[in-house]
Design a protein around this motif. Sequence first.
Motif, mmCIF file in Angstrom:
data_model
loop_
_atom_site.group_PDB
_atom_site.id
_atom_site.type_symbol
_atom_site.label_atom_id
_atom_site.label_comp_id
_atom_site.label_asym_id
_atom_site.label_seq_id
_atom_site.Cartn_x
_atom_site.Cartn_y
_atom_site.Cartn_z
ATOM 1 N N GLN A 24 -39.974 70.347 -3.914
ATOM 2 C CA GLN A 24 -40.448 71.987 -4.769
ATOM 3 C C GLN A 24 -39.048 72.146 -5.032
ATOM 4 O OE1 GLN A 24 -41.499 75.577 -2.902
ATOM 5 N NE2 GLN A 24 -41.687 76.877 -4.930
ATOM 6 N N PHE A 25 -38.090 72.227 -4.366
ATOM 7 C CA PHE A 25 -36.677 73.029 -5.294
ATOM 8 C C PHE A 25 -35.789 72.040 -6.522
ATOM 9 C CE2 PHE A 25 -31.442 73.255 -5.347
ATOM 10 C CZ PHE A 25 -32.239 74.275 -5.155
ATOM 11 N N ALA A 27 -38.525 69.768 -8.181
ATOM 12 C CA ALA A 27 -38.999 69.734 -9.414
ATOM 13 C C ALA A 27 -38.871 71.132 -10.048
ATOM 14 C CB ALA A 27 -41.181 70.282 -8.793
ATOM 15 N N GLU A 28 -38.877 72.004 -8.989
ATOM 16 C CA GLU A 28 -38.759 73.541 -10.150
ATOM 17 C C GLU A 28 -36.775 73.435 -11.132
ATOM 18 O OE1 GLU A 28 -39.302 77.311 -8.344
ATOM 19 O OE2 GLU A 28 -41.017 76.749 -7.420
ATOM 20 N N THR A 30 -35.788 70.028 -12.123
ATOM 21 C CA THR A 30 -35.992 69.599 -12.507
ATOM 22 C C THR A 30 -36.080 70.235 -14.122
ATOM 23 O OG1 THR A 30 -36.026 67.391 -11.474
ATOM 24 C CG2 THR A 30 -37.111 67.563 -13.181
ATOM 25 N N GLN A 31 -37.062 71.256 -13.984
ATOM 26 C CA GLN A 31 -38.273 71.957 -15.372
ATOM 27 C C GLN A 31 -37.068 73.235 -15.974
ATOM 28 O OE1 GLN A 31 -41.115 74.402 -13.385
ATOM 29 N NE2 GLN A 31 -42.647 72.159 -12.885
ATOM 30 N N LYS A 32 -35.878 73.216 -15.345
ATOM 31 C CA LYS A 32 -34.826 74.188 -15.431
ATOM 32 C C LYS A 32 -33.719 73.680 -16.534
ATOM 33 C CE LYS A 32 -31.898 77.894 -14.586
ATOM 34 N NZ LYS A 32 -30.835 78.530 -13.279
ATOM 35 N N SER A 189 -41.120 79.602 -0.323
ATOM 36 C CA SER A 189 -41.695 79.200 -1.504
ATOM 37 C C SER A 189 -41.101 80.044 -2.743
ATOM 38 C CB SER A 189 -43.368 78.263 -1.954
ATOM 39 O OG SER A 189 -43.677 77.932 -3.627
ATOM 40 N N LYS A 190 -41.844 80.907 -2.628
ATOM 41 C CA LYS A 190 -40.959 81.648 -3.608
ATOM 42 C C LYS A 190 -39.973 82.593 -3.800
ATOM 43 C CE LYS A 190 -41.514 87.088 -5.250
ATOM 44 N NZ LYS A 190 -39.761 87.260 -4.902
ATOM 45 N N SER A 193 -38.532 79.739 -6.068
ATOM 46 C CA SER A 193 -38.801 79.846 -7.495
ATOM 47 C C SER A 193 -37.014 80.897 -7.812
ATOM 48 C CB SER A 193 -39.352 79.907 -7.793
ATOM 49 O OG SER A 193 -40.783 79.015 -7.314
ATOM 50 N N VAL A 196 -34.208 79.162 -7.630
ATOM 51 C CA VAL A 196 -33.501 77.962 -8.671
ATOM 52 C C VAL A 196 -33.481 78.779 -10.070
ATOM 53 C CG1 VAL A 196 -34.579 75.898 -10.363
ATOM 54 C CG2 VAL A 196 -34.751 76.574 -7.723
ATOM 55 N N SER A 197 -34.233 79.795 -10.616
ATOM 56 C CA SER A 197 -34.302 81.011 -11.795
ATOM 57 C C SER A 197 -32.825 80.822 -11.613
ATOM 58 C CB SER A 197 -35.174 81.791 -11.402
ATOM 59 O OG SER A 197 -36.393 80.995 -11.630
#
Length: 199
Positions: A24-25, A27-28, A30-32, A189-190, A193, A196-197
Amino acid sequence: MKNVLLINSSLNGENGNSHQLSEQFIAELTQKTDITVTRRDVAENSLPHLTQAEMGAWMTEPSQRSDEQNKLAAISDELVTELQNNKLIVMGVPMYNFGIPSTLKAWIDRVARAGITFKYTETGPVGLVENTKVVILAARGGMYLGTDMDTQTKYLKDFFTFLGINDVDFIYAEGLNMPGGDDSKNAASKEISDYVSAL
């Protein structure tokens, strides 16, 4: 572009909690931002325990090594190169019997190389791995954070500091085998997020 080394160590593979959190880390992240990910699963492609023969190969001048020593030295050389070439290391770490997986310890034994990732000086060891950050996604069946039974946190911090890496963060999912375990995983999980943000 940032180079990221992802290390997973769950015996349960993609079904492992630590594995899922680390994925998850990535993936998020990569989106950023634009990243290149090197993946190393030490459970799926496990390393054998370190032997004197392998360590001896490192200490032998390359020009003096036998063919067998070259093969043995190449194992550690590859892992050290991965460590040196990636400035962000993301690790999925389950807790097995109050410690880290033995396969992860085998990785640690091969990236701690005197004269390469650390050196001895008159005042003690000095780490040679610079400008690197580590994020550890720690998954535990019980509740250990802040207790003497949490041997993982201090050990991993001490190890990376030994290599010169002082920027080490943890995100914990605890009590996963206890009532409310899903809530703990969702909270982790939160936190991923949010983390990463903020990067």
